[in-house]
Design an enzyme around this catalytic site. Structure first.
Site, short mmCIF file in Angstrom:
data_model
loop_
_atom_site.label_atom_id
_atom_site.label_comp_id
_atom_site.label_asym_id
_atom_site.label_seq_id
_atom_site.Cartn_x
_atom_site.Cartn_y
_atom_site.Cartn_z
N ASP A 97 6.30 -21.96 -22.61
CA ASP A 97 5.96 -21.21 -21.53
C ASP A 97 5.45 -19.96 -21.99
O ASP A 97 5.83 -19.19 -23.24
CB ASP A 97 7.57 -20.68 -21.03
CG ASP A 97 7.38 -20.32 -19.44
OD1 ASP A 97 6.40 -19.66 -19.06
OD2 ASP A 97 8.21 -20.95 -18.90
N ASP A 199 3.01 -18.37 -17.16
CA ASP A 199 3.71 -17.41 -16.23
C ASP A 199 2.66 -16.37 -15.75
O ASP A 199 1.85 -15.76 -16.39
CB ASP A 199 4.69 -16.67 -17.02
CG ASP A 199 5.55 -15.73 -16.27
OD1 ASP A 199 6.34 -16.43 -15.51
OD2 ASP A 199 5.65 -14.67 -16.51
N ASP A 332 12.73 -20.69 -10.60
CA ASP A 332 12.82 -19.36 -9.74
C ASP A 332 13.02 -20.04 -8.33
O ASP A 332 13.04 -19.25 -7.25
CB ASP A 332 11.19 -19.02 -9.79
CG ASP A 332 11.09 -18.35 -10.75
OD1 ASP A 332 11.98 -17.52 -11.35
OD2 ASP A 332 9.96 -17.94 -11.37
#
Length: 559
Positions: A97, A199, A332
C-alpha cells in the site's frame, strides 16, 4: 510487460486484524505467513497488504513515520522479506500500500519542515499564511471533519491535511518530494514487491491558488471537487510510471475518489502510461445523501437499479481503453451483505449472489479478508469502536453541530462505519475467534461461533468453496477477462442480468437480489435453448422457474 493481473484475483489483508502470531492482540506479518497455505487453497494470485510501515497509528497505519521500516507490532523488515519470499514460493504476489499523499506529522521530513521557513525540508509540505484575522487560509475541509488546515506556531503558518491533523499533505509540486517517493518505492521493489495499491492517489495534485469553495448551508469547511483531480495529477503519475513503475513492471491500482468512468480512462488507458486500474467510489456511495453537512453518515435508501447502472457504465466505458477493479468490500467499506443484502436468513445465498455478479464482470476482482466466509457488520455501542473517523464524526456532528441525533448516527455507523470491516478475522469458534491467544485490539464480531473459516472449510457448500470456484473460473475461462458485456433488464428492481460474449461463446449471469421469489417472464427472452450450468448458489438451476430468494447462477450457451 506481463498483464498477469487481467486473469488474477487479489485478496486484501488488513494486517492488524488478520492473524496474531504472538498473542499481543494485534495481527502481524508472521500471522499472515501462517495463513499463506489457506490463501493458496482459496486460489488467490496476489495479496494487497494494507500499510505495515512504521507509524504512530493515528489512522491505523495510513500515517507513515518511516516508509523503509516495518512497524514493530507488525514485525521487522526481515519478517516482511520472509513474507514476500514465502508468498512467492506459493505463486502468490505481494502488493504493498503506497501512501504518497501525506505522511505522519512524526515523519522526519515534517519534523524538519515545521521548524522554519528556511529549513531544507520547508516546502516538502503545503504551508500557507493565515488570513488577516488569523483564520485558516481557505474553507477546505478535512475528510475526517473540521478544517483541512492546522496552525503551527513555529512557522506562524497553517499546513494542509486532507485527513487527520497528524497527516500533513506532501507537496508534490516539489521535485525532491516526488523523487523521495520514487526512491522508497524502489526500495521495496528491490525486496520483491510486485505492485502497488495507491492510497488516494487522485489527491496528490493540489489547486495551488487555494480558492475557497462556494458557501454551502450548514458547512464552515467543505470537501469537494478541488480535493482531487488537480491540474498536474496525470503529469505526476506519468512521471512515476516512467521513473519506477514501467522499469520494474509493477502492477498498480489507484484509489481515485471523485472519479467517474470517463475520468477512469485518463488513469487506465494503456496508451497514457499511468496505472493499470483504479477503484471507483461511485457504486459504494449510492446510499449517501449528496452534499449533506453530515457527509457519509447521512444515508438514503439504496436503489438497486442505480448499482446496475453504475457498474454497467464502468464495464462499457472502460472496455478496450482501460481496466476495471471489481470490489464491494475493503478496509474502508462495510460488509456488503449487511449493507445491501440479508446477513441473517439468507446470508450464504446473499454472499454468493454478490460474488457471482462481481466475479462475472470484466476486470480484476478483489476479495477482502472475511468476505470469502461471509463475515457481517457489527452492531456495537459507539464507545466500542476504534476508528478515528467515527470518533471525529461523533464529536463534530452529534456533540458540536447537533446536526444528527445519536441514534441516527449509531444506525449509520452500523451500516457504513469502517470498523465493520476491521473486526478480527474469524478463524474458528474458539477464544477470540482464533485470531489471538490474547485479547484482540478490537472486539470480535459476536457471530464468530457461526461464521468462521473452520466451519467454512468443513462445509462443501460454504461461501469459501463458492469463491474458490469463481477464482478457478477466472483462471481458466478467457470469456471472463476478454468477453463483451451487455446488461439486460436495467429497470428491474430485483434482477441483475447480463451477458458476456467471447467469439462463439455466451454466458448469462443472473441474480435475484431480493428475499422474495421472483417470476422470470421478463427473463425468458434472454435464455438459451440449450445450456449448461457454470456455477450456481442453489443445488439445482432451472431458469424457466421462479427465482428463489438471492438465487444466482451463470449458465453457458451450448450448441
Amino acid at each position: 510487460m506481463s498483464e498477469w493481473w487481467k486473469d488474477a484475483v487479489i485478496y486484501q489483508i488488513y494486517p492488524r486484524s488478520y492473524n496474531d502470531s504472538n498473542g499481543d492482540g494485534w495481527g502481524d506479518l508472521n500471522g499472515i505467513i501462517e495463513k499463506l497455505d489457506y490463501l493458496k487453497v482459496l486460489g488467490v494470485d496476489a495479496l494487497w497488504i494494507s500499510p505495515v510501515y512504521d507509524s504512530p497509528q493515528d489512522d491505523n497505519g495510513y500515517d507513515i513515520r518511516d516508509y523503509r521500516k516495518i512497524y514493530d507490532r507488525f514485525g521487522s523488515n526481515d519478517d516482511m522479506e520472509r513474507l514476500i519470499h514465502e508468498a512467492h514460493q506459493r505463486g502468490i504476489k505481494i502488493i504493498m500500500d503506497l501512501v504518497a499523499n501525506h505522511t505522519s506529522d512524526e515523519h522526519y521530513w515534517f519534523q524538519e519542515s515545521r521548524k522554519s521557513k528556511a529549513n531544507p525540508y520547508s516546502d516538502y509540505y503545503i504551508w500557507k499564511d493565515p488570513k488577516p484575522d488569523g483564520s485558516p487560509p481557505n474553507n477546505w475541509g478535512s475528510h475526517f471533519g473540521g478544517s483541512a488546515w492546522e496552525y503551527a506556531p513555529e512557522r506562524d503558518q497553517y499546513y494542509l491535511h486532507f485527513y487527520t491533523r497528524k497527516q500533513p499533505d506532501l507537496n508534490w509540486e516539489n521535485e525532491m518530494v516526488r523523487q523521495e517517493i520514487y526512491d522508497l518505492m524502489q526500495f521495496w521493489v528491490d525486496k520483491g514487491v510486485d505492485g502497488w495499491r495507491m492510497d488516494v492517489i487522485a489527491e496528490i495534485s493540489k489547486y495551488t491558488d487555494f480558492p475557497d469553495y462556494p458557501p454551502q448551508p450548514g458547512k464552515a469547511f467543505i470537501v469537494g471537487s478541488m480535493h482531487q483531480n488537480g491540474p498536474r495529477l496525470h503529469e505526476f503519475i506519468q512521471e512515476m510510471n516512467r521513473k519506477v513503475l514501467a522499469p520494474n513492471e509493477s502492477m498498480t491500482v489507484g484509489e481515485a475518489p471523485g472519479s467517474n468512468a470517463e475520468l477512469a480512462k485518463l488513469f487506465t488507458d494503456p496508451e497514457r502510461h499511468e496505472l493499470n486500474m483504479i477503484f471507483t467510489f461511485e457504486h459504494v456511495e449510492l446510499d449517501r445523501v449528496p452534499n449533506s453537512p453530515n457527509r457519509k453518515w447521512a444515508l438514503r435508501p439504496f436503489q438497486f437499479t442505480e448499482l446496475k447502472r453504475v457498474l454497467s457504465e464502468w464495464q462499457d466505458t472502460l472496455r478496450g481503453c482501460g481496466w476495471n477493479a471489481l470490489y464491494f468490500e475493503n478496509h474502508d467499506r462495510p460488509r456488503i451483505i449487511s449493507r445491501w443484502g440479508n446477513d441473517t436468513n439468507y446470508r450464504k445465498e446473499c454472499a454468493k449472489a454478490f460474488a457471482t455478479v462481481l466475479h462475472g464482470m470484466q476486470g480484476t476482482p478483489y476479495v477482502y479478508q472475511g468476505e470469502e466466509i461471509g463475515m457481517v457488520n457489527s452492531h456495537y455501542d459507539l464507545d466500542e469502536y476504534d476508528d478515528v473517523e467515527i470518533k471525529n464524526a461523533y464529536k463534530a456532528y452529534v456533540l458540536k453541530n447537533k446536526s444528527i441525533s445519536e441514534a441516527a448516527f449509531k444506525k449509520a455507523v452500523w451500516q457504513v462505519g469502517r470498523d465493520n470491516a476491521r473486526t478480527p478475522m474469524q478463524w474458528n469458534a474458539g477464544h477470540e475467534a482464533g485470531f489471538t491467544s490474547g485479547e484482540a485490539w478490537l472486539k470480535v464480531n459476536p457471530r464468530y461461533p457461526e461464521i468462521n473459516v473452520e466451519e467454512a472449510l468443513s462445509d462443501p457448500n460454504s461461501i469459501f468453496y463458492y469463491y474458490k470456484k469463481l477464482i478457478e473460473l477466472r483462471h481458466k475461462e478467457a470469456i471472463l477477462s476478454e468477453g463483451t458485456y451487455q446488461l439486460f433488464l436495467a429497470d428491474d428492481p430485483h434482477l441483475f442480468v447480463y451477458e458476456r460474449t467471447y467469439g462463439d461463446e455466451k454466458w448469462l449471469i443472473v441474480a435475484n437480489f431480493s428475499e422474495e421469489t421472483v417470476e422470470t417472464d421478463e427473463l425468458k427472452p434472454f435464455l438459451y435453448d440449450r445450456w449448461d450450468r457454470v456455477i450456481s448458489n442453489y443445488a439445482t438451476v432451472d431458469p424457466h422457474q421462479p427465482l428463489r430468494p438471492y438465487e444466482a447462477f451463470i449458465i453457458r450457451k451450448t450448441i
